[in-house]
Every structure is written in structure tokens, then in C-alpha cells.
Design an enzyme around this catalytic site. Structure first.
Site, PDB file in Angstrom:
ATOM      1  N   LYS A   1       4.944  40.957   7.976  1.00 59.90           N
ATOM      2  CA  LYS A   1       5.550  40.308   6.808  1.00 59.90           C
ATOM      3  C   LYS A   1       5.501  41.320   5.664  1.00 59.90           C
ATOM      4  CE  LYS A   1       6.792  35.940   5.710  1.00 59.90           C
ATOM      5  NZ  LYS A   1       7.372  34.860   6.479  1.00 59.90           N
TER       6      LYS A   1
ATOM      7  N   GLY B   1      11.983  17.846   0.209  1.00 60.76           N
ATOM      8  CA  GLY B   1      12.663  19.142   0.117  1.00 60.76           C
ATOM      9  C   GLY B   1      13.983  19.107   0.866  1.00 60.76           C
TER      10      GLY B   1
ATOM     11  N   GLY C   1      16.558  21.315   0.956  1.00 59.16           N
ATOM     12  CA  GLY C   1      17.175  22.632   0.773  1.00 59.16           C
ATOM     13  C   GLY C   1      17.940  23.031   2.025  1.00 59.16           C
ATOM     14  N   ASN C   2      17.930  24.322   2.326  1.00 57.52           N
ATOM     15  CA  ASN C   2      18.689  24.840   3.468  1.00 57.52           C
ATOM     16  C   ASN C   2      18.308  24.160   4.782  1.00 57.52           C
ATOM     17  OD1 ASN C   2      20.361  26.791   2.264  1.00 57.52           O
ATOM     18  ND2 ASN C   2      18.572  28.110   1.976  1.00 57.52           N
ATOM     19  N   VAL C   3      17.019  24.011   5.000  1.00 58.99           N
ATOM     20  CA  VAL C   3      16.568  23.388   6.247  1.00 58.99           C
ATOM     21  C   VAL C   3      16.581  21.863   6.114  1.00 58.99           C
ATOM     22  CG1 VAL C   3      14.654  23.166   7.880  1.00 58.99           C
ATOM     23  CG2 VAL C   3      15.152  25.392   6.859  1.00 58.99           C
TER      24      VAL C   3
HETATM   25  P1  NAD Z   1      14.955  26.168   0.409  1.00 62.72           P
HETATM   26  O1  NAD Z   1      14.434  26.899  -0.765  1.00 62.72           O
HETATM   27  O2  NAD Z   1      16.409  26.256   0.746  1.00 62.72           O
HETATM   28  O3  NAD Z   1      14.603  24.625   0.296  1.00 62.72           O
HETATM   29  C1  NAD Z   1      13.405  24.137  -0.199  1.00 62.72           C
HETATM   30  C2  NAD Z   1      13.756  22.910  -1.022  1.00 62.72           C
HETATM   31  O4  NAD Z   1      12.549  22.304  -1.451  1.00 62.72           O
HETATM   32  C3  NAD Z   1      14.577  23.245  -2.272  1.00 62.72           C
HETATM   33  O5  NAD Z   1      15.694  22.381  -2.344  1.00 62.72           O
HETATM   34  C4  NAD Z   1      13.572  22.986  -3.416  1.00 62.72           C
HETATM   35  O6  NAD Z   1      14.221  22.516  -4.569  1.00 62.72           O
HETATM   36  C5  NAD Z   1      12.686  21.931  -2.796  1.00 62.72           C
HETATM   37  N1  NAD Z   1      11.364  21.826  -3.389  1.00 62.72           N
HETATM   38  C6  NAD Z   1      10.577  22.825  -3.883  1.00 62.72           C
HETATM   39  N2  NAD Z   1       9.423  22.304  -4.319  1.00 62.72           N
HETATM   40  C7  NAD Z   1       9.480  20.973  -4.059  1.00 62.72           C
HETATM   41  C8  NAD Z   1       8.608  19.902  -4.269  1.00 62.72           C
HETATM   42  N3  NAD Z   1       7.417  20.071  -4.849  1.00 62.72           N
HETATM   43  N4  NAD Z   1       8.985  18.657  -3.882  1.00 62.72           N
HETATM   44  C9  NAD Z   1      10.187  18.462  -3.304  1.00 62.72           C
HETATM   45  N5  NAD Z   1      11.079  19.439  -3.114  1.00 62.72           N
HETATM   46  C10 NAD Z   1      10.717  20.680  -3.472  1.00 62.72           C
HETATM   47  O7  NAD Z   1      14.051  26.640   1.645  1.00 62.72           O
HETATM   48  P2  NAD Z   1      14.352  26.409   3.164  1.00 62.72           P
HETATM   49  O8  NAD Z   1      14.937  27.629   3.734  1.00 62.72           O
HETATM   50  O9  NAD Z   1      15.018  25.096   3.351  1.00 62.72           O
HETATM   51  O10 NAD Z   1      12.864  26.318   3.740  1.00 62.72           O
HETATM   52  C11 NAD Z   1      12.103  25.137   3.585  1.00 62.72           C
HETATM   53  C12 NAD Z   1      10.710  25.372   4.141  1.00 62.72           C
HETATM   54  O11 NAD Z   1      10.800  25.712   5.527  1.00 62.72           O
HETATM   55  C13 NAD Z   1       9.943  26.506   3.475  1.00 62.72           C
HETATM   56  O12 NAD Z   1       8.585  26.187   3.456  1.00 62.72           O
HETATM   57  C14 NAD Z   1      10.164  27.679   4.419  1.00 62.72           C
HETATM   58  O13 NAD Z   1       9.126  28.613   4.331  1.00 62.72           O
HETATM   59  C15 NAD Z   1      10.139  26.964   5.746  1.00 62.72           C
HETATM   60  N6  NAD Z   1      10.867  27.690   6.784  1.00 62.72           N
HETATM   61  C16 NAD Z   1      12.183  27.988   6.606  1.00 62.72           C
HETATM   62  C17 NAD Z   1      12.851  28.692   7.594  1.00 62.72           C
HETATM   63  C18 NAD Z   1      14.310  29.017   7.453  1.00 62.72           C
HETATM   64  O14 NAD Z   1      14.929  29.429   8.447  1.00 62.72           O
HETATM   65  N7  NAD Z   1      14.914  28.833   6.302  1.00 62.72           N
HETATM   66  C19 NAD Z   1      12.181  29.097   8.769  1.00 62.72           C
HETATM   67  C20 NAD Z   1      10.845  28.733   8.930  1.00 62.72           C
HETATM   68  C21 NAD Z   1      10.204  28.047   7.922  1.00 62.72           C
END
Ligand code: NAD
Length: 366
Positions: A80, A185, A187-189
Site C-alpha cells: 500500500k 454510505g 458512494g461508489n460501492v
Molecule cells: P466512496 O467515497 O465512493 O463512498 C463512501 C460514501 O460514504 C460517500 O458517499 C461518503 O459521503 C459516505 N460517508 C462518508 N462518511 C460517512 C459517514 N460517517 N456516514 C455515512 N456515510 C458516510 O467510497 P467507495 O469506493 O464506495 O468505498 C466505500 C468503502 O468500501 C470504503 O471504506 C472503501 O475503503 C471500501 N472499499 C472500496 C473498494 C472499491 O472498489 N471502491 C474496494 C474495497 C473496499
């Protein structure tokens, strides 16, 4: 600052500290283990309060990638990187290019992907100076749709598959119609997971700190908006944390009403023994690094050029891995997080032994 005696050091193979005063780049690259292959892991940009905080984060995340890739049966090691700085204020093309040059100097032992604070376009800028970036290639995605390299769709699909395995194990049902799921949350996932669940007939409750993200799920998926205080504690079947880590802790666990926790966020347990606390309450925990491996699987295959079907099949294997974890947990009485670590170590050792015996065989032939 201690390095070799750092509590999180755990025999890292390599650590490099990179500073480029011209662009303001201050970065740390941690390579935990490359026995299974080159270390692949995200490059995070975050305004760490101190160098110590950045070091601790990168060491923990890097080791976590060794476990995640081994558990997902990928020929990848764990690594990382972190860039110390505020991505909204300090990120520049020059800084990203300097990071790319540093990655190049590591000779392919570490491959960077996007993470918090970095995006696919940022990785492409680093890629002007190195091949050692991943999750950047435009290709046909695992779902048969064009992809820009973003691993989120595969992560969301893997989380959906893993959530279904948890529902089957804990509630004895295959059909998700009417299943109540609270997602923290969107977001993307989180949004993509919500979409898969909606298509499978689930009822959704959502919360996001950004009102527009939450509203989109309400408008497009018919989800019910919840509050920051309630989202984890609603009387639902499944809680899916998809925002930040450490949300499963001494405060939250006693208040959970769901029977299953299955979400994509990394490092969900504040302490390792919180998996025992969940088990004691009869809550089935799908270990985060097992259920959210879809993204690393997808990024791995970007480099090998496999077909979408191959990627999808591997991501679907997350369901089998979780089933194995749940069954072993029931048999042994040990919590699922502990079992996931054991299984990752088992798969790691098996792979390394196979490579060693192949090397010996080749040496004999040669
Ligand atoms: P993202 O930033 O697109 O989405 C995260 C969402 O959570 C955002 O919409 C943000 O506004 C919201 N958020 C932040 N703090 C918050 C809170 N206190 N309460 C509610 N919502 C809150 O990120 P992502 O890519 O969707 O990833 C989400 C999680 O999954 C992260 O922890 C990331 O490390 C993990 N993850 C993602 C991937 C990937 O492929 N994107 C892979 C493995 C793990």
C-alpha cells in the site's frame, strides 16, 4: 519514530519514504509480502496529523492486502502507499507525476491502484512515468459493460454475493424478497450494492453524510432515508457499512438489531476481538477483507487480460469463501474474523509451498 520495532511492522519486506520538495510530495510505500506475487494495493492521499499516523496506516493497510489477496486466491502480494497531504488542496499533476517516478524506481515490486483521495485520472497521471499502476485500463468490465478500470462495480457485486451467502447461512433463505437492509454510505460501492439488492427485491434504508447521495437512492431505488444516529441500529435483517472503518466497536455492537453485518468498508472492526463480541450477540459478521475483495480481483485481471466471464466467476467465489468461513466458525466456535485470518494464512502457505516445490523441481531438471 520506530520502524523495525513498530508494533505494526510485522516483517514488512520493504518501506520507502519519498520526498520531493518541488512538488510537496511526501509519500510512504509499504510492501508487506511478495511471496505470492507483486504487491498490489491502493495509493491513499490523506492529511495525516503526523508522520507516525501515516506510517501506522500504511503498515496496517499493506499487511491487510497480503491477507486479502491470499484469501481471494490471487497471485499477488500485499502493499500500500500513502501520500501525506489534503487531496482537495495539495494534489497537483506535478505531485502525481513525482509519485509515478517513485513507483517506477521500485521496479514493479509494488503496483498502485486508486484509494481514498486518489482517482482513476490521478493514477493515469502517475502512469505517465510507470507501468506500475492498476485499475486504469478501459476494457470490457466483468459485468459485460464498458469499464474505465474503476474496481467499485466488482467490489459492489462481490459484496452482494457475500451478503447473499451470509443471508443463506444465518437466515436459511436464498430469496431476498422483502429482506430489510440498512446501508451506511451510498458512494461508489454503496449505491451499486443498493441497486443489486433492490433488483433482488430487498427493502432498503440508507444514510450518507452527503444528502444528494442519499437522495439519489431514495429517488432511483425507492430507499427510505435514515439518520446518522439510526442507520446502524434499525430493526433490519442486514446492516451493510459501506463508508468508513471502525464502526463495529464497544459502543455500536450492543445496540445492533440486525442479525448480519455484511458491508464493503475496510477495517470495520475497531479491535480484532470485536468479531467475538458480534458472535456473542448471535450476529453473523462477514469479514470485510473477504467480502470486499471484488475490486482487487478485478484489478488483478486487468493485468492478465482475462475475459469478463473469468473475472465474474472469480468474484462469485467470494460467496464460497464466506460459506467456508461461516461453516468453520460454527464448527470451531471461533469468530468469523479469526477464521478468515486463519484461512488467508492457510491459502498463503499452500501457495508458497507450491511455488517452492516447483522451484526445487525446476532446479533438479536444470
Ligand atoms: P466512496 O467515497 O465512493 O463512498 C463512501 C460514501 O460514504 C460517500 O458517499 C461518503 O459521503 C459516505 N460517508 C462518508 N462518511 C460517512 C459517514 N460517517 N456516514 C455515512 N456515510 C458516510 O467510497 P467507495 O469506493 O464506495 O468505498 C466505500 C468503502 O468500501 C470504503 O471504506 C472503501 O475503503 C471500501 N472499499 C472500496 C473498494 C472499491 O472498489 N471502491 C474496494 C474495497 C473496499
Amino acid at each position: 519514530m520506530n520502524v523495525f520495532s513498530h508494533p505494526e511492522f510485522d516483517n514488512h519486506e520493504h518501506l520507502s519514504f519519498f520526498c520531493d520538495p518541488e512538488t510537496g510530495l511526501k509519500a510512504i510505500v509499504a510492501i508487506h509480502n511478495t511471496s505470492r506475487g507483486p504487491a498490489l494495493g491502493g495509493c491513499r492521499m490523506y492529511p495525516y496529523a503526523s508522520d507516525e499516523e501515516a506510517l501506522r496506516d500504511v503498515l496496517r493497510l499493506s499487511k491487510g492486502m497480503t491477507y486479502k489477496s491470499a484469501l481471494a486466491n490471487l497471485d499477488l502480494g500485499g502493499g500500500k502507499s500513502v501520500i501525506i497531504g489534503d487531496p482537495r488542496k495539495q494534489k497537483s499533476e506535478a505531485l502525481l507525476e513525482a509519485m509515478g517516478k517513485h513507483l517506477e524506481s521500485l521496479g514493479g515490486q509494488y503496483i498502485a491502484a486508486e484509494d481514498s483521495g486518489t482517482s482513476v485520472p490521478d493514477l493515469k497521471i502517475m502512469g505517465r512515468h510507470t507501468q506500475n499502476v492498476a485499475g486504469v485500463a478501459e476494457r470490457m468490465g466483468f459485468d459485460g459493460k464498458p469499464s474505465n478500470g474503476d474496481p467499485s462495480p466488482a467490489t459492489a457485486w462481490g459484496t452482494f454475493v457475500g451478503l447473499k451467502a451470509a443471508v443463506k447461512h444465518q437466515l436459511g433463505r436464498d430469496d431476498l424478497t422483502g429482506l430489510k437492509v440498512a446501508i451506511q454510505g451510498i458512494g461508489n460501492v454503496g449505491f451499486r450494492l443498493a441497486k443489486h439488492l433492490k433488483e433482488a427485491g430487498a427493502q432498503l434504508w440508507v444514510y450518507d453524510i452527503f444528502a444528494d447521495n442519499m437522495q439519489r437512492a431514495v429517488d432511483e431505488l425507492g430507499a427510505t432515508p435514515a439518520s446518522a444516529e439510526d442507520i446502524l441500529y434499525l430493526p433490519v435483517d442486514v446492516v451493510a457499512p459501506c463508508a468508513m472503518g471502525a464502526v463495529l466497536n464497544d459502543t455500536s455492537i450492543p445496540k445492533l438489531k440486525a442479525k448480519i453485518v455484511a458491508g464493503a468498508a475496510n477495517n470495520l472492526l475497531e479491535r480484532a476481538d470485536h468479531d467475538q463480541a458480534l458472535k456473542d450477540r448471535g450476529i453473523l459478521y462477514a469479514p470485510d477483507f473477504a467480502i470486499n475483495a471484488g475490486g482487487i480481483i478485478d484489478v488483478f485481471y486487468e493485468r492478465t487480460g482475462a475475459s469478463p466471464d473469468t473475472v465474474r466467476e472469480h468474484v462469485n467465489g467470494i460467496g464460497d469463501t464466506l460459506k467456508e468461513i461461516f461453516i468453520r466458525s460454527d464448527r470451531s466456535g471461533l469468530p468469523t474474523g479469526t477464521i478468515a485470518n486463519e484461512l488467508a494464512e492457510e491459502r498463503f502457505r499452500k501457495h508458497v509451498a507450491k511455488v517452492e516445490s516447483l522451484t526445487e523441481r525446476l532446479a533438479r531438471v536444470g
